[in-house]
Design an enzyme around this catalytic site. Structure first.
Site, PDB file in Angstrom:
ATOM      1  N   ILE A 179       0.899  -1.152   0.000  1.00  0.00           N
ATOM      2  CA  ILE A 179       0.000   0.000   0.000  1.00  0.00           C
ATOM      3  C   ILE A 179       0.941   1.206   0.000  1.00  0.00           C
ATOM      4  CG2 ILE A 179      -0.272  -0.170   2.545  1.00  0.00           C
ATOM      5  CD1 ILE A 179      -2.961   1.299   2.248  1.00  0.00           C
ATOM      6  N   SER A 180       0.720   2.136  -0.914  1.00  0.00           N
ATOM      7  CA  SER A 180       1.628   3.278  -1.037  1.00  0.00           C
ATOM      8  C   SER A 180       1.585   4.144   0.216  1.00  0.00           C
ATOM      9  CB  SER A 180       1.248   4.129  -2.249  1.00  0.00           C
ATOM     10  OG  SER A 180       1.358   3.379  -3.426  1.00  0.00           O
ATOM     11  N   ASP A 240      -5.109  -7.469 -16.389  1.00  0.00           N
ATOM     12  CA  ASP A 240      -3.824  -6.807 -16.630  1.00  0.00           C
ATOM     13  C   ASP A 240      -4.112  -5.333 -16.929  1.00  0.00           C
ATOM     14  OD1 ASP A 240      -1.436  -5.806 -17.442  1.00  0.00           O
ATOM     15  OD2 ASP A 240      -1.070  -7.280 -19.019  1.00  0.00           O
TER      16      ASP A 240
HETATM   17  N1  SAH Z   1      -2.210   2.208  -5.063  1.00  0.00           N
HETATM   18  C1  SAH Z   1      -2.001   0.886  -4.515  1.00  0.00           C
HETATM   19  C2  SAH Z   1      -0.584   0.487  -4.921  1.00  0.00           C
HETATM   20  C3  SAH Z   1      -0.328  -0.960  -4.866  1.00  0.00           C
HETATM   21  S1  SAH Z   1       1.340  -1.385  -5.352  1.00  0.00           S
HETATM   22  C4  SAH Z   1      -2.141   0.957  -2.990  1.00  0.00           C
HETATM   23  O1  SAH Z   1      -1.777   1.988  -2.423  1.00  0.00           O
HETATM   24  O2  SAH Z   1      -2.586  -0.006  -2.368  1.00  0.00           O
HETATM   25  C5  SAH Z   1       1.116  -1.584  -7.096  1.00  0.00           C
HETATM   26  C6  SAH Z   1       0.094  -2.596  -7.491  1.00  0.00           C
HETATM   27  O3  SAH Z   1       0.137  -2.741  -8.900  1.00  0.00           O
HETATM   28  C7  SAH Z   1       0.308  -3.983  -6.898  1.00  0.00           C
HETATM   29  O4  SAH Z   1      -0.848  -4.346  -6.183  1.00  0.00           O
HETATM   30  C8  SAH Z   1       0.517  -4.872  -8.122  1.00  0.00           C
HETATM   31  O5  SAH Z   1      -0.031  -6.159  -7.947  1.00  0.00           O
HETATM   32  C9  SAH Z   1      -0.204  -4.076  -9.198  1.00  0.00           C
HETATM   33  N2  SAH Z   1       0.215  -4.336 -10.576  1.00  0.00           N
HETATM   34  C10 SAH Z   1       1.482  -4.428 -11.084  1.00  0.00           C
HETATM   35  N3  SAH Z   1       1.433  -4.703 -12.403  1.00  0.00           N
HETATM   36  C11 SAH Z   1       0.120  -4.774 -12.747  1.00  0.00           C
HETATM   37  C12 SAH Z   1      -0.576  -5.031 -13.975  1.00  0.00           C
HETATM   38  N4  SAH Z   1       0.062  -5.285 -15.112  1.00  0.00           N
HETATM   39  N5  SAH Z   1      -1.924  -5.027 -13.960  1.00  0.00           N
HETATM   40  C13 SAH Z   1      -2.621  -4.801 -12.806  1.00  0.00           C
HETATM   41  N6  SAH Z   1      -2.024  -4.564 -11.625  1.00  0.00           N
HETATM   42  C14 SAH Z   1      -0.664  -4.538 -11.586  1.00  0.00           C
END
Ligand code: SAH
Length: 263
Positions: free
Chosen positions: A64-65, A147
């Site tokens: 989680i950011s 994706d």
């Molecule tokens: N904004 C989110 C950030 C999560 S970290 C938060 O604060 O909870 C980034 C996320 O991107 C991860 O959960 C990872 O699984 C997802 N991710 C990475 N590549 C991806 C893709 N190709 N498609 C969908 N999700 C993706």
């Protein structure tokens, strides 16, 4: 800057982010107050850990950011997250920012969180059930397994179009993972007048947070906002490969957050 914003409670965290000038817009502050970060962390709302201004692991090599990064993103998008707007959160992870976006676009807008790890989608759904069940029940907030590099999947786009909305769909797109290059599919799904914020750069460093604005003629204007470090926007297989570079990446991300840079 980041370490100044820790809180022991959600309210304290929001007050500190506001005091530091990271949260500025009254309606964003109200939305962030409503969506308790503690419902979206592994530690939960009873742990002060949930209110530290740093990224925290949520499993599956994702985090989680950090709260200061959530603020930066949401303040950049705020003007496009209005009642009735349609928004997309790519890499929705814990679901925190997706829920804040959905609150800002409610009651008549829609926000989609797209995440490629099904277990994280389940988790984000459960987190939102605890934090903001009204947004889920009303259809303002929806999580989808896909994706995200390809944008919102066709089936969901069709359901939006059946309501009379034409492609491109989104007033605002947030990307929560670093793309090696800006995905064309996301640019296509951005409406004229819409804005996308996206970290761009290689895995593990030298990434730039970019703000892309599509004008009425469909031209895209790019602005570099700041240096950041995010986990990569990648394939599910690459993300789940339990290699050391992923661990080093997560560690450097948490360290850089202490310097006020990381996600
Ligand atoms: N904004 C989110 C950030 C999560 S970290 C938060 O604060 O909870 C980034 C996320 O991107 C991860 O959960 C990872 O699984 C997802 N991710 C990475 N590549 C991806 C893709 N190709 N498609 C969908 N999700 C993706």
């Amino acid at each position: 800057m980041a370490w100044r914003c820790h809180g022991n409670t959600h309210r304290e965290l929001i007050d500190n982010l506001q005091r530091a000038g990271l949260l500025r817009t009254p309606r964003v502050i109200e939305a962030m107050k409503k969506i308790d970060r503690g419902h979206f962390t592994v530690e939960g709302p009873t742990s002060a850990m949930s209110y530290r201004d740093s990224p925290q692991p949520i499993g599956y090599n994702a985090t989680i950011s950090a709260p200061h990064m959530h603020c930066e993103m949401i303040e950049l998008l705020e003007g496009h997250l209005k009642d009735g707007a349609v928004a997309l959160d790519v890499g929705s992870g814990s679901g925190y920012l997706t829920a804040v976006m959905a609150d800002l676009c409610s009651p008549t807008g829609r926000t989609y969180g797209v995440e490629h790890i099904p277990e994280l989608v389940e988790m984000s759904q459960a987190n939102a059930e605890k934090s903001c069940p009204r947004l889920l029940a009303s259809g303002c907030l929806k999580f989808v397994v896909a994706d995200g590099q390809m944008g919102l999947p066709d089936a969901e786009c069709r359901s939006l179009k059946q309501e009379g909305k034409e492609m491109p769909l989104f007033d605002a797109i947030h990307v929560g993972a670093a793309a090696a290059a800006i995905p064309d599919s996301l640019l296509h799904q951005l409406k004229p007048g819409g804005v996308m914020v996206i970290p761009v750069g290689p895995k593990g460093g030298d990434q730039t947070l970019m703000k892309l604005t599509k004008d009425a003629a469909g031209r895209v204007h790019r602005e570099n906002i700041t240096s950041v470090i995010f986990v990569p926007l990648t394939s599910k297989e690459a993300q789940l490969a339990d290699d050391n570079s992923t661990k080093v990446n997560l560690l450097s991300l948490m360290l850089s957050s202490l310097r006020g840079q990381g996600e």
